[in-house]
Design an enzyme around this catalytic site. Structure first.
Site, PDB file in Angstrom:
ATOM      1  N   LYS A 190       0.780  -1.136  -0.106  1.00 31.01           N
ATOM      2  CA  LYS A 190      -0.062  -0.038   0.267  1.00 31.01           C
ATOM      3  C   LYS A 190       0.857   1.340  -0.111  1.00 31.01           C
ATOM      4  O   LYS A 190       0.227   2.305  -0.226  1.00 31.01           O
ATOM      5  CB  LYS A 190      -1.027  -0.129   1.266  1.00 31.01           C
ATOM      6  CG  LYS A 190      -2.018  -0.994   1.250  1.00 31.01           C
ATOM      7  CD  LYS A 190      -3.041  -0.768   1.949  1.00 31.01           C
ATOM      8  CE  LYS A 190      -4.293  -2.004   1.472  1.00 31.01           C
ATOM      9  NZ  LYS A 190      -3.964  -3.336   2.113  1.00 31.01           N
TER      10      LYS A 190
HETATM   11  C1  LIG Z   1      -4.432  -4.479   1.788  1.00 35.78           C
HETATM   12  C2  LIG Z   1      -3.844  -5.731   1.937  1.00 35.78           C
HETATM   13  C3  LIG Z   1      -4.113  -6.633   0.843  1.00 35.78           C
HETATM   14  C4  LIG Z   1      -5.613  -6.574   0.238  1.00 35.78           C
HETATM   15  O1  LIG Z   1      -5.781  -5.829  -0.948  1.00 35.78           O
HETATM   16  P1  LIG Z   1      -6.933  -5.271  -1.492  1.00 35.78           P
HETATM   17  O2  LIG Z   1      -6.371  -4.255  -2.575  1.00 35.78           O
HETATM   18  O3  LIG Z   1      -7.498  -4.590  -0.584  1.00 35.78           O
HETATM   19  O4  LIG Z   1      -7.474  -6.621  -2.164  1.00 35.78           O
HETATM   20  C5  LIG Z   1      -3.461  -7.768   0.774  1.00 35.78           C
HETATM   21  N1  LIG Z   1      -2.507  -8.111   1.718  1.00 35.78           N
HETATM   22  C6  LIG Z   1      -2.074  -6.998   2.555  1.00 35.78           C
HETATM   23  C7  LIG Z   1      -0.546  -7.390   3.245  1.00 35.78           C
HETATM   24  C8  LIG Z   1      -2.655  -5.897   2.457  1.00 35.78           C
HETATM   25  O5  LIG Z   1      -2.175  -4.774   3.364  1.00 35.78           O
END
Ligand SMILES: *Cc1c(COP(=O)(O)O)cnc(C)c1O
Length: 434
Positions: free
Chosen positions: A107
């Site tokens: 993210k």
């Molecule tokens: C947010 C997150 C996900 C899921 O991603 P999405 O875009 O919400 O499907 C998977 N793994 C980790 C470590 C995350 O932080």
């Protein structure tokens, strides 16, 4: 480039407005009017271009004229200023490590891009901007880190009390300054509902300049295409990869499907889910049934009604047959996730985090049925973020990366609130923004 609302009851807007608004006024998600094919010269020579130039090519059509070219180049370069390596794990199975950024999860990429775009747009705004965001764990830290000390922007993060890991909690509650954490007595869906309600509350939005930093924001969602291209830059196999994407709100995998639509060679996508299996069920039954989120050890994927799934349907023109050609989905239990962490570590000397482990399980299943396929798991977080889960499973400590040692020694600073809209509104209106 213009964006329309998937509810079709709001005016079309440009990238700037879509970024600042987050969500369309009719409650819909913004979607780009067209998805342009990348030039053939780029697609046929991915490895011959720098990461920076490639990322710029990918995002440019979506940004249009709203950010000047030199500024956008700077934003892209700063966004990806850490390695994103593709590592061979075993037998044609690779891991794309997305966890080398400041908060050790993928993210960071979306949050770094969005914070820089919003910082650029905020220069022309008279009123301070409040970024309101709900997190299931990793968004909060990435947004906090991306926006810390961005001038003219206050960030308010809602997270579910007791449902994020200890490292995640430190990462989202210890910045201070313009970053505020609210510890909500509820789950992630409750946090997301509170945020959605705030955006619909015209009494609030007439007083405060509100925007979201969830993956529904186009400036967070679209740059996630970058690393699918970076994966192909490093891909040496003689057939396109299958991507296995640990999925919760489905923003990440939806960006991958956008990249495919723009011309990236991909064989298939697998949405790897935990017990929150709304999408695996939908693909089996054709029936989309949102449910209350179930807590699991891969908590960033504990989402009972994934917001971005409608965007996937939009990309493929709501064609169910096409959907099944490009997308499959598996569910993995917590017990199986732990088994995967253990066996990946013991047999292949690779330590996944719980989300990555769900991805390895899904890809392993797929390859059993399609033995000639090769694939890539998006390793979405560093295992240290989930040491509470990983350490007991492997029976030894996970070394702490130097980059987060300092964060772990800081004291948590969060305001507890009930899962109640009145309490959130009161906080937003009455707390000191800076
Ligand atoms: C947010 C997150 C996900 C899921 O991603 P999405 O875009 O919400 O499907 C998977 N793994 C980790 C470590 C995350 O932080």
């Amino acid at each position: 480039m213009h964006y329309y609302s998937l509810q079709h009851k709001a005016p079309k807007v440009d990238f700037r407005t879509a970024t600042i608004q987050g969500q369309a006024p009719d409650g819909g998600l913004y979607f780009p009017e067209s998805i342009q094919q990348l030039p053939a010269a780029v697609l046929s020579n991915l490895a011959g271009i720098s990461r920076e130039a490639l990322a710029y090519e990918v995002i440019r059509p979506f940004v249009g004229e709203t950010i000047p070219s030199a500024e956008l180049q700077r934003i892209v370069t700063e966004t990806i200023n850490f390695p994103i390596p593709l590592k061979h794990v075993h037998n044609g199975i690779y891991a794309l490590e997305l966890f080398h950024g400041p908060t050790l999860a993928f993210k960071d990429i979306g949050a770094r891009f969005m914070s820089r775009c919003l910082g650029y747009f905020a220069r022309d705004e008279k009123q301070p901007i409040t970024v309101l965001v709900a997190t299931s764990g990793d968004t909060g830290g990435a947004v906090a880190s991306g926006f810390h000390n961005v001038e003219g922007v206050r960030v308010v993060i809602l997270y579910p009390s007791g449902k994020v890991s200890s490292v995640q909690e430190k990462q989202l509650t210890t910045f201070g300054d313009n970053i505020h954490a609210l510890e909500v007595d509820g789950n992630f869906d409750d946090c997301q509902q509170l945020v959605k309600r705030a955006f619909k509350d015209t009494g609030l939005t007439s007083q405060l300049f509100l925007t979201s930093a969830n993956s529904i924001n186009v400036a967070r969602w679209l740059p996630q295409q970058f690393y699918y291209f970076f994966a192909l830059q490093q891909w040496k196999e003689n057939q396109p990869p299958v991507f296995s994407v640990p999925s919760g709100n489905f923003g990440n995998i939806c960006a991958g499907i956008m990249a495919w639509k723009a011309g990236l060679p991909v064989r298939h996508f697998i949405a790897a889910c935990n017990a929150n299996d709304v999408v695996p069920r939908f693909l089996e039954t054709g029936d989309y049934q949102p449910r209350t989120a179930i807590p699991t050890i891969s908590n960033a994927m504990d989402v009972g009604d994934p917001s971005n799934f409608v965007r996937i349907l939009e990309i493929i023109g709501n064609d169910r047959t096409m959907l099944k050609t490009i997308l499959s989905s598996y569910r993995t239990s917590d017990q199986r996730t732990k088994e995967l962490i253990r066996t990946m570590y013991q047999q292949h000397a690779y330590l996944p985090d719980p989300h990555g482990a769900v991805g390895f399980d899904a890809l392993g299943n797929w390859i059993q049925q399609h033995p000639d396929h090769k694939g890539i798991v998006l390793e979405t977080a560093h295992p240290i973020k989930f040491l509470d889960v990983v350490e007991p499973v492997i029976g030894q400590p996970v070394p702490v990366p130097a980059s987060i040692e300092e964060t772990l020694t800081k004291t948590k600073n969060a305001t507890p609130i009930a899962s109640d809209y009145g309490a959130l509104k009161d906080y937003l209106v009455n707390s000191n923004p800076f």
